[in-house]
Design a protein around this motif. Structure first.
Motif, PDB file in Angstrom:
ATOM      1  N   HIS A  66      28.166  23.262  26.862  1.00  0.00           N
ATOM      2  CA  HIS A  66      29.313  23.308  25.949  1.00  0.00           C
ATOM      3  C   HIS A  66      29.313  24.624  25.169  1.00  0.00           C
ATOM      4  O   HIS A  66      30.349  25.220  24.938  1.00  0.00           O
ATOM      5  N   HIS A  67      28.142  25.047  24.727  1.00  0.00           N
ATOM      6  CA  HIS A  67      28.007  26.311  23.997  1.00  0.00           C
ATOM      7  C   HIS A  67      27.343  27.344  24.898  1.00  0.00           C
ATOM      8  O   HIS A  67      26.125  27.325  25.073  1.00  0.00           O
ATOM      9  N   HIS A 100      34.024  25.307  26.421  1.00  0.00           N
ATOM     10  CA  HIS A 100      34.021  25.008  24.988  1.00  0.00           C
ATOM     11  C   HIS A 100      35.169  24.048  24.653  1.00  0.00           C
ATOM     12  O   HIS A 100      35.044  22.839  24.838  1.00  0.00           O
ATOM     13  N   GLY A 180      31.413  18.493  16.465  1.00  0.00           N
ATOM     14  CA  GLY A 180      31.033  19.886  16.200  1.00  0.00           C
ATOM     15  C   GLY A 180      31.215  20.245  14.738  1.00  0.00           C
ATOM     16  O   GLY A 180      30.927  19.457  13.846  1.00  0.00           O
ATOM     17  N   HIS A 222      26.230  18.449  14.458  1.00  0.00           N
ATOM     18  CA  HIS A 222      27.030  19.234  15.406  1.00  0.00           C
ATOM     19  C   HIS A 222      26.507  18.984  16.830  1.00  0.00           C
ATOM     20  O   HIS A 222      27.255  18.616  17.726  1.00  0.00           O
ATOM     21  N   GLU A 226      28.050  16.385  20.029  1.00  0.00           N
ATOM     22  CA  GLU A 226      28.565  17.103  21.207  1.00  0.00           C
ATOM     23  C   GLU A 226      27.666  16.974  22.431  1.00  0.00           C
ATOM     24  O   GLU A 226      27.783  17.733  23.386  1.00  0.00           O
TER      25      GLU A 226
HETATM   26 ZN    ZN Z   1      30.201  22.997  19.070  1.00  0.00          ZN
END
Ligand code: ZN
Length: 254
Positions: A66-67, A100, A180, A222, A226
């Motif tokens: 995701h990141h 993202h 997040g 966060h 996620e």
């Molecule tokens: Zn995030």
């Protein structure tokens, strides 16, 4: 073990996640190119060094996160932490693929839908009025629950304690959430007239906003909020293409 070409897998992901529909803070899709055949995928929230080291041990052909990297405004040179990470990927022929916002809002694999499913929330709409790709969502519990019960649910789903700022009513039925870092969305939650707002992080002024405007605020992590989008996407790819998949959770207290 099955395998397929990187090109075919990326084509599938592009169709599924429609990255072209988003104005994002990073490039979505293939960020670092590795080998051309994929049989083992490692998924995780953030492409940190610990995740990459585990991916090397697991013989991964692709790390899906995701990141990812290359965020707007970050230093561009491949030195220090950034250089070590990229070197690990390239030396080991591992592809890095990151999504993202597309992985926040997807109606099946998105972080926000996945969190709602786990908390027993029925989704009723988007938190950003008029945005079909609203990241935050609004919903309701089938039966109203107490603020403490929501804390308990968050703990059992996310395996960590959420920070609860008490400000709202004794019973929660309508709720808004945004995985997040989205504590400023408390104002959107107030406009949506909900009893509680859940997000991953908190800043000092938000405590007063929650207390004085009359809403329960939950800062649930966060990283923790996620985890489930990329995990469910990896599980889907494993079933759909017969790939080996490992979700690797690198602990992060924030
Ligand atoms: Zn995030």
């Amino acid at each position: 073990m099955a395998s397929l070409s990187r090109t075919e897998l990326l084509h599938y992901l592009t169709n599924l996640l429609s990255p072209g529909e988003f104005k994002d803070y990073c490039e979505n899709g293939l960020q670092v190119e590795g080998g051309s055949e994929i049989s083992t995928i490692v998924t995780g929230v953030t492409a940190c060094q610990a995740l990459l080291d585990r991916a090397v041990e697991l013989n991964a052909d692709m790390v899906l996160v995701h990141h990812g990297y290359f965020w707007k405004g970050e230093p561009q040179s491949l030195v220090g932490m950034k250089g070590r990470r990229i070197r690990t990927l390239i030396k080991n022929d591992i592809n890095l693929v990151a999504y993202h916002l597309p992985l926040d809002v997807h109606p099946e694999f998105g972080n926000n839908v996945q969190l709602a499913n786990r908390l027993g929330i029925e989704i009723t709409g988007g938190l950003e009025a008029g945005n079909p790709n609203s990241v935050g969502l609004v919903g309701q519990f089938e039966n109203p629950i107490s603020p403490d019960e929501l804390s308990n649910r968050l703990r059992s789903v996310l395996n960590r304690d959420a920070l609860h700022i008490e400000g709202g009513p004794d019973e929660i039925s309508k709720v808004a959430w945004c995985t997040g870092s989205a504590d400023s969305y408390i104002y959107k939650a107030l406009a949506a007239n909900v009893d509680a707002f859940i997000t991953g992080e908190i800043s000092e002024p938000v405590v007063h906003t929650a207390r004085e405007e009359g809403i329960h605020f939950y800062s649930a992590g966060h990283h923790a909020t996620e985890r489930y989008g990329v995990k469910s996407l990896g599980e889907h790819l494993a079933v759909h293409f017969g790939l080996e998949h490992y979700f690797v959770d690198i602990d992060n207290p924030v």
